[in-house]
Design a protein around this motif. Structure first.
Motif, PDB file in Angstrom:
ATOM      1  N   UNK A  42      43.737  50.565  41.607  1.00 40.16           N
ATOM      2  CA  UNK A  42      44.873  50.139  40.779  1.00 40.16           C
ATOM      3  C   UNK A  42      44.903  48.613  40.631  1.00 40.16           C
ATOM      4  N   UNK A  43      44.456  47.912  41.675  1.00 40.37           N
ATOM      5  CA  UNK A  43      44.482  46.444  41.612  1.00 40.37           C
ATOM      6  C   UNK A  43      43.309  45.943  40.771  1.00 40.37           C
ATOM      7  N   UNK A  44      43.612  45.176  39.771  1.00 40.36           N
ATOM      8  CA  UNK A  44      42.584  44.640  38.878  1.00 40.36           C
ATOM      9  C   UNK A  44      41.837  43.501  39.570  1.00 40.36           C
ATOM     10  N   UNK A  69      42.805  39.648  40.579  1.00 43.67           N
ATOM     11  CA  UNK A  69      42.757  39.239  41.982  1.00 43.67           C
ATOM     12  C   UNK A  69      41.903  37.985  42.158  1.00 43.67           C
ATOM     13  N   UNK A  70      40.733  37.984  41.529  1.00 47.97           N
ATOM     14  CA  UNK A  70      39.824  36.852  41.669  1.00 47.97           C
ATOM     15  C   UNK A  70      40.481  35.581  41.130  1.00 47.97           C
ATOM     16  N   UNK A  71      41.118  35.714  39.991  1.00 46.20           N
ATOM     17  CA  UNK A  71      41.785  34.560  39.381  1.00 46.20           C
ATOM     18  C   UNK A  71      42.908  34.032  40.284  1.00 46.20           C
ATOM     19  N   UNK A  72      43.698  34.953  40.839  1.00 40.71           N
ATOM     20  CA  UNK A  72      44.807  34.561  41.712  1.00 40.71           C
ATOM     21  C   UNK A  72      44.260  33.903  42.996  1.00 40.71           C
ATOM     22  N   UNK A  73      43.139  34.417  43.498  1.00 40.67           N
ATOM     23  CA  UNK A  73      42.539  33.847  44.711  1.00 40.67           C
ATOM     24  C   UNK A  73      41.988  32.445  44.475  1.00 40.67           C
ATOM     25  N   UNK A  74      41.465  32.223  43.290  1.00 41.71           N
ATOM     26  CA  UNK A  74      40.752  30.972  43.038  1.00 41.71           C
ATOM     27  C   UNK A  74      41.642  29.848  42.514  1.00 41.71           C
ATOM     28  N   UNK A 126      45.043  34.746  52.393  1.00 42.21           N
ATOM     29  CA  UNK A 126      46.401  34.525  52.917  1.00 42.21           C
ATOM     30  C   UNK A 126      47.073  33.543  51.962  1.00 42.21           C
ATOM     31  N   UNK A 127      47.830  33.936  51.012  1.00 42.47           N
ATOM     32  CA  UNK A 127      48.429  35.233  50.891  1.00 42.47           C
ATOM     33  C   UNK A 127      48.288  35.724  49.450  1.00 42.47           C
ATOM     34  N   UNK A 128      47.208  35.225  48.770  1.00 38.43           N
ATOM     35  CA  UNK A 128      47.067  35.596  47.359  1.00 38.43           C
ATOM     36  C   UNK A 128      46.761  37.071  47.183  1.00 38.43           C
ATOM     37  N   UNK A 129      46.169  37.709  48.224  1.00 40.75           N
ATOM     38  CA  UNK A 129      45.972  39.149  48.107  1.00 40.75           C
ATOM     39  C   UNK A 129      47.335  39.807  47.880  1.00 40.75           C
ATOM     40  N   UNK A 130      48.338  39.312  48.601  1.00 36.15           N
ATOM     41  CA  UNK A 130      49.665  39.918  48.465  1.00 36.15           C
ATOM     42  C   UNK A 130      50.337  39.540  47.147  1.00 36.15           C
ATOM     43  N   UNK A 131      50.007  38.342  46.617  1.00 33.83           N
ATOM     44  CA  UNK A 131      50.511  38.000  45.280  1.00 33.83           C
ATOM     45  C   UNK A 131      49.949  39.002  44.274  1.00 33.83           C
ATOM     46  N   UNK A 132      48.646  39.307  44.412  1.00 27.91           N
ATOM     47  CA  UNK A 132      48.021  40.268  43.510  1.00 27.91           C
ATOM     48  C   UNK A 132      48.659  41.649  43.670  1.00 27.91           C
ATOM     49  N   UNK A 133      48.975  42.010  44.906  1.00 26.33           N
ATOM     50  CA  UNK A 133      49.644  43.289  45.139  1.00 26.33           C
ATOM     51  C   UNK A 133      51.005  43.325  44.469  1.00 26.33           C
ATOM     52  N   UNK A 134      51.740  42.241  44.633  1.00 27.01           N
ATOM     53  CA  UNK A 134      53.098  42.201  44.083  1.00 27.01           C
ATOM     54  C   UNK A 134      53.058  42.241  42.545  1.00 27.01           C
ATOM     55  N   UNK A 135      52.056  41.593  41.958  1.00 26.08           N
ATOM     56  CA  UNK A 135      51.876  41.667  40.496  1.00 26.08           C
ATOM     57  C   UNK A 135      51.620  43.130  40.106  1.00 26.08           C
ATOM     58  N   UNK A 136      50.717  43.776  40.834  1.00 25.13           N
ATOM     59  CA  UNK A 136      50.370  45.174  40.538  1.00 25.13           C
ATOM     60  C   UNK A 136      51.588  46.076  40.699  1.00 25.13           C
ATOM     61  N   UNK A 137      52.362  45.822  41.750  1.00 23.77           N
ATOM     62  CA  UNK A 137      53.572  46.622  41.988  1.00 23.77           C
ATOM     63  C   UNK A 137      54.534  46.470  40.813  1.00 23.77           C
ATOM     64  N   UNK A 138      54.750  45.226  40.380  1.00 24.71           N
ATOM     65  CA  UNK A 138      55.695  44.994  39.273  1.00 24.71           C
ATOM     66  C   UNK A 138      55.199  45.635  37.983  1.00 24.71           C
ATOM     67  N   UNK A 139      53.883  45.633  37.798  1.00 27.88           N
ATOM     68  CA  UNK A 139      53.329  46.202  36.560  1.00 27.88           C
ATOM     69  C   UNK A 139      53.460  47.729  36.525  1.00 27.88           C
ATOM     70  N   UNK A 140      53.578  48.343  37.689  1.00 25.89           N
ATOM     71  CA  UNK A 140      53.573  49.814  37.738  1.00 25.89           C
ATOM     72  C   UNK A 140      54.875  50.409  38.269  1.00 25.89           C
ATOM     73  N   UNK A 141      55.884  49.574  38.366  1.00 32.45           N
ATOM     74  CA  UNK A 141      57.112  49.952  39.059  1.00 32.45           C
ATOM     75  C   UNK A 141      57.931  51.001  38.311  1.00 32.45           C
ATOM     76  N   UNK A 182      39.922  46.450  50.523  1.00 33.12           N
ATOM     77  CA  UNK A 182      40.726  46.762  49.345  1.00 33.12           C
ATOM     78  C   UNK A 182      41.487  48.077  49.500  1.00 33.12           C
ATOM     79  N   UNK A 183      40.955  48.990  50.330  1.00 30.88           N
ATOM     80  CA  UNK A 183      41.657  50.263  50.501  1.00 30.88           C
ATOM     81  C   UNK A 183      43.005  50.063  51.204  1.00 30.88           C
ATOM     82  N   UNK A 184      43.060  49.100  52.122  1.00 26.91           N
ATOM     83  CA  UNK A 184      44.354  48.775  52.751  1.00 26.91           C
ATOM     84  C   UNK A 184      45.321  48.235  51.707  1.00 26.91           C
ATOM     85  N   UNK A 185      44.787  47.386  50.825  1.00 24.19           N
ATOM     86  CA  UNK A 185      45.622  46.788  49.785  1.00 24.19           C
ATOM     87  C   UNK A 185      46.147  47.860  48.839  1.00 24.19           C
TER      88      UNK A 185
END
Lengths: 336, 340, 353
Positions: free
Chosen positions: A1-3, A7-12, A166-181, A312-315
């Motif tokens: 589900x996470x693009x 994710x790469x863009x948010x990390x970089x 730390x902690x852009x993985x979670x930013x990406x998660x939160x973006x994904x959550x908002x997109x699918x909420x 990524x499976x944890x994410x």
């Protein structure tokens, strides 16, 4: 589900504590269209609000800042002296490449006269940006400018590694959550500032929003590396539901709600008890007369290094847990 | 302004016992204040009403000092000194309590010390204050447990335009704000004189809740390590190089737009300034910026050598320039750029 | 009120920092004996209100106890534990503990891995060194399958309760007298005040999470916005080998002064103690008092605080020792201090510069 491109863009993207404007803009770009309003508060926290009908306010949060180095002095030969922004380990910073906000690149080394790399303190480190004089260096870097580890995104299949996990993985998660909420609750997604320097942003956001419940997303350490400090969490064992760290004890009712949700939906999870560390949950919990707050963590190896590694499976499990939890209509209350 | 700094630094106001400083500031500020009040912790607020943004300037009234922890049977006082390096107190004069009872901090004579003892700093636990009392009962006639103790140091001008005094951190800030209260600014202007900054920004913790200011400017005395053999990147600030602008300390990162606004103000008015290089230490901004919904803070400081000791040193010009910078920032309404 | 009985039932209840449910039920039952207005807030603090009008006085004694948490389950079913707050690992080996699992309470003992079995020269050399948390295991005696079926990482672990022991001279020893003995004193003050006419509002609070940064007291003070905050806690009673002026005779209560304490409240408490001929000492510190008063003081626009402490020996062990005479003196002083407030309170509490 996470693009992964997202994710790469948010990390970089650049964004050390106190200088989060760029990362904030990047995140905003991914949220347009999936919320009712989006704004930055005075401290720079990015707040995306999706209106609901239940009359209950839920604040989801993840900090968007990363650790870094701040320029405190430039010597006559153009070497830049630095201090830390957040928990920087001097030893693993040596021989790394770093980048400033304006794109200026540099490498870090240390005063080799008396010491070995493992003994050098941060005050004995310097950044070489390729300048040969103070005036040349000053064209690119001013005192007060911050640098971060240059991002080296490494895709290893299920597992990926990069600085700023730390902690852009979670930013990406939160973006994904908002997109699918899908929820009837009023949801505020808060991308907080200045977590790495002492949980400074989250409290102000919680004060303004005054939510009924906060669930934070952050990374946590792992104990599954050779001779690692004892810790029950490990990669690939699911989203970690926080019980305690040195800053906070999550109320029983909040963690029970998360555990029950995971079990009902068959989402893989693990429990997290962290002996050290701290997270925004603590700042939110202490706001006003108290806010119910919990935390879901993504287990991460080598935290605060340029090679922070996750599975990524944890994410994906964390995203599933949030979506399931928010779909519920249960009221969470601290009852005797 | 210098006269006021002299009077302020000669007052005793150890953290938790700021009464005499507060009384002095109250008296000096009264002619310019629309309203003035003291809160439950002892912070003093002065309000000059106006339209527009709510701008707060903040300085702390307290200074580092000591407290009487107990009186020994032989009449010597056991003291507590959490913020003071034990290496600077031996052979100093102190004043104790409201009645300013004089005392001295002695130590075993060097003739009687072993070679090993001579190499080490004597810890506070091994030092006592002697007020000349014969025994405990005699001492109790003059001094009570829990009374505050202050260094007996008088303000003096010396060297090339320098000042030596105790408590320059932060009576310089108090004096600058008193001068600012005389000015006319086109904003809703508050001065906050806080207590217990040295105890961990305790007083300021409640300031933001009371005032809800849009922007707070902290005026401080800050570390200057401009001593021989200290490399430039460890000096923090240099005495005589101008007012110091805070980028980051252990409790605050000043937002880049605020740092730039102060820099531009200094450049526009040709006010000598330097960037504060250290990232340690903390000021009241540390608790003000993140209180409530969060607010903007900025820091201007006067470089001081030997801070947190019996005697500190600063430059008259830096002191004046810190005032000029704070004054111009508000007169120019430069804050509007930061708040927009 | 019988102190031994009340303290006995308060300390029998479980209440590790962050998990104070059991003890809060017990406290609520006692509070309800003296007032109808008893409630619990989001954080779990328990409140009992008496009287009407201004000023509002908030009295805080914490009800949490030091304890542990399960951090890992070994293959053989033994548990690894961490301190939630304030546990000295050296007192743990040989302790009776209780695991608070979802399925019920499970008895266990704490054992230490013998240092000479750690199979290293260094371990042998360190044989006399104190145990660290990660050298200890918690043994339920159950087989691994049963442990895994019942115990979860994150379950709280408390010291097993035992009835307080009555020692000589009206002193008692037991677990969690820090700070349940002072919760008992709060209940005693409610008893005294229920027979008096009050000129103010007093809110008694049993706070949570004092051992973890005084979270409960901070939230309680924010929530109730009192005019005066009074913390009651334990301090160290004199035992051999302590430094000068760092501990107090076990029979004397202490009244604190320093940055954490409003000077007028200190004076009121001191004068009241003199008037009532109460045996007390002054405790002076510029530092954090390490009590609920510290966080209470900086809530909202600032709260005037006072602090009374009762000396206690062997803090954070299962044999904490306290004098019931001192405890009663503390309760008397609290009651007289509260009863003294009337309409001129604001003037009484002004700074005298």
């Amino acid at each position: 589900m996470i693009n992964r491109d997202m994710l790469k863009n948010v990390l970089e993207t650049y964004g050390p504590s106190g200088h989060e404007q760029r990362i904030s803009e990047v995140i905003k770009g991914y949220l347009n269209g999936c919320c009712d309003e989006i704004y930055n508060d005075t401290l720079g926290n990015l707040i995306a609000h999706k209106k609901g009908t239940s009359g209950k306010k839920v604040m989801l949060s993840a900090h968007m800042d990363q650790i870094g180095l701040i320029a405190v002095d430039i010597d006559e030969n153009g070497f830049i002296r630095v201090s830390n922004v957040g928990g920087v380990n001097p030893t693993i910073t040596i021989a790394r490449d770093v980048v400033f906000e304006n794109g200026t690149k540099g490498v870090v080394h240390f005063e080799t006269e008396k010491k070995k790399a493992g003994e050098a303190t941060l005050a004995e480190l310097f950044v070489d940006i390729g300048a040969s004089s103070k005036s040349e260096a000053e064209k690119c870097v001013n005192i007060g400018d911050m640098a971060v580890y240059a991002a080296h995104y490494t895709d290893m299949g299920n597992r990926i590694s990069c600085g700023a996990m730390d902690n852009r993985i979670c930013c990406a998660l939160l973006i994904t959550i908002m997109q699918n909420l899908k929820t009837e609750h009023d949801v505020y997604a808060v991308f907080t500032v200045q977590e790495e320097v002492g949980l400074r942003g989250a409290g102000a956001a919680a004060y303004a929003i005054d939510p009924d419940l906060n669930i934070n997303l952050d990374v946590t350490t792992c104990g599954d590396m050779p001779k690692a400090a004892p810790m029950s969490t490990g990669l690939g064992r699911g989203a970690a539901i926080k019980v305690m760290d040195s800053s906070v004890i999550v109320p029983e009712c909040v963690r029970r709600f998360l555990v029950d949700t995971a079990e009902e939906k068959g989402i893989t999870y693990q429990m997290e008890v962290l002996r050290g560390g701290g997270t925004d949950t603590a700042a939110v919990q202490k706001t006003k007369s108290g806010i119910l707050a919990g935390c879901v963590s993504v287990p991460t190896r080598y935290i605060h290094s340029p090679v922070e590694t996750i599975d990524m499976r944890d994410a994906e499990n964390a995203v599933a847990l949030f979506l399931a939890a928010l779909e519920k209509k249960t009221r969470i209350e601290n009852r005797t | 302004m210098l006269q006021r700094l002299e009077e302020l630094t000669n007052l005793c106001g150890v953290s938790g016992d700021e009464g005499s400083v507060r009384a002095y500031i109250k008296e000096q500020a009264a002619p310019y204040a629309d309203e003035m009040w003291v809160d439950n912790m002892g912070n003093l607020f002065v309000h000059k009403k106006g339209n527009g943004k709510k701008i707060v300037v903040c300085a702390h009234m307290d200074e580092v000092g000591m407290m009487v922890r107990g009186i020994r049977d032989d009449g010597l006082l056991v003291y507590q000194a959490p913020d003071i390096d034990a290496g600077v107190v031996v052979s100093k004069r102190v004043l104790i309590g409201k009645n300013k009872v004089p005392g001295v901090i002695g130590a075993k004579a060097i003739h009687l010390q072993t070679d090993e003892e001579f190499e080490k700093i004597m810890p506070h636990e091994k030092l006592y204050i002697d007020i000349g009392a014969k025994d405990k009962a005699d001492a109790e006639k003059h001094v009570k447990k829990g009374e505050y103790i202050c260094f007996d140091t008088k303000f003096e001008r010396f060297g090339d335009g320098l000042i030596r005094a105790k408590a320059l951190d932060d009576r310089t800030g108090c004096a600058i704000i008193l001068e600012m209260l005389k000015q006319d600014y086109d904003c809703d202007f508050y001065a906050a004189f806080t207590v217990q900054e040295e105890r961990g920004l305790r007083g300021a913790s409640v300031v933001a809740y009371a005032l809800e200011g849009d922007l707070t400017l902290i005026i401080e005395g800050t570390t200057a390590n401009d001593m021989p053999k200290v490399p430039s990147h460890k000096s923090v600030t240099t005495v005589g190089d101008g007012a110091a602008i805070t980028i980051m300390d252990a409790r605050t990162i000043t937002l880049p737009k605020m740092v730039n606004a102060l820099k531009e103000t200094a450049q526009k008015h040709d006010i000598p300034y330097q960037m504060r290089k250290g990232t340690k230490g903390g000021t009241d901004a540390g608790v003000i910026h993140k209180a409530g919904k969060g607010s903007i803070t900025g820091g201007i400081s006067v470089p001081c050598r030997y801070i947190h000791s019996t005697i500190s040193v600063c430059s008259e010009q830096d002191f004046v320039n810190a005032f000029r910078l704070a004054d111009a920032f508000i007169k120019d309404k430069k804050y509007e750029e930061v708040l927009s | 009120m019988n102190y031994v009985e009340v303290i006995g039932s308060l300390t029998a209840a479980q209440g590790v920092t962050g998990n104070e449910n059991d003890v809060s039920k017990c406290v609520m039952t006692y509070f309800k004996n003296y007032t109808d207005e008893v409630w619990r807030d989001k954080a779990g603090n328990v409140f009992g209100k008496m009287g009407e009008g201004k000023p509002v006085i908030l009295v805080c004694a914490h009800m949490d106890e030091v304890g542990m948490m399960v951090t890992d389950i070994e293959d053989n079913g033994m548990l690894r534990i961490a301190s939630v707050a304030g546990v000295d690992p050296r007192v743990l080996p040989g302790s009776d503990v209780i695991i608070h699992a979802k399925t019920g309470k499970i008895k266990a003992v704490v054992g230490a891995i013998p240092p000479h079995l750690l199979n290293s020269d260094l371990a042998l050399k360190n044989a006399k060194k104190a145990y660290k948390m990660n050298e200890l295991v918690c043994d339920t005696g159950l087989c691994a399958d049963k442990v895994k079926a019942n115990v979860q990482i994150g379950d709280f672990v408390s010291f097993a309760p035992a009835k307080p022991m009555e020692l000589l001279n009206n002193r008692i020893a037991g677990k969690t007298l820090d700070d349940r003995a002072l919760v008992a004193a709060e209940i005693r003050v409610m008893e005294i005040l229920s027979k008096r006419c009050l000129g103010c509002t007093v809110i008694f609070c049993a706070t949570v999470q004092e051992e973890k940064g005084s979270l409960g007291a901070a939230l309680a003070a924010w929530g109730t916005a009192p005019d005066v905050g009074l913390a009651v806690d334990v301090c160290h009673a004199t035992t051999p080998g302590l430094g000068e002026f760092r501990s107090y005779p076990i029979e004397a209560i202490t009244i604190s002064t320093g940055c954490n304490i409003h000077p007028r409240i200190f004076e009121m408490l001191r004068d009241k103690a003199d008037e009532e001929h109460i045996n007390y000492e002054i405790s002076a510190t510029m530092l954090n008092t390490g009590t609920d008063a510290w966080d209470m003081q900086i809530q909202r626009a600032g709260i005037r605080c006072g602090l009374i402490s009762v000396p206690l020996r062997y803090m954070h062990t299962s044999v904490e020792c306290i004098s019931l005479d001192a405890l009663e003196n503390c309760a008397r002083l609290m009651a007289e201090f509260i009863a003294d407030f009337d309409e001129d309170w604001e003037e009484k509490l002004c700074f005298k510069d």
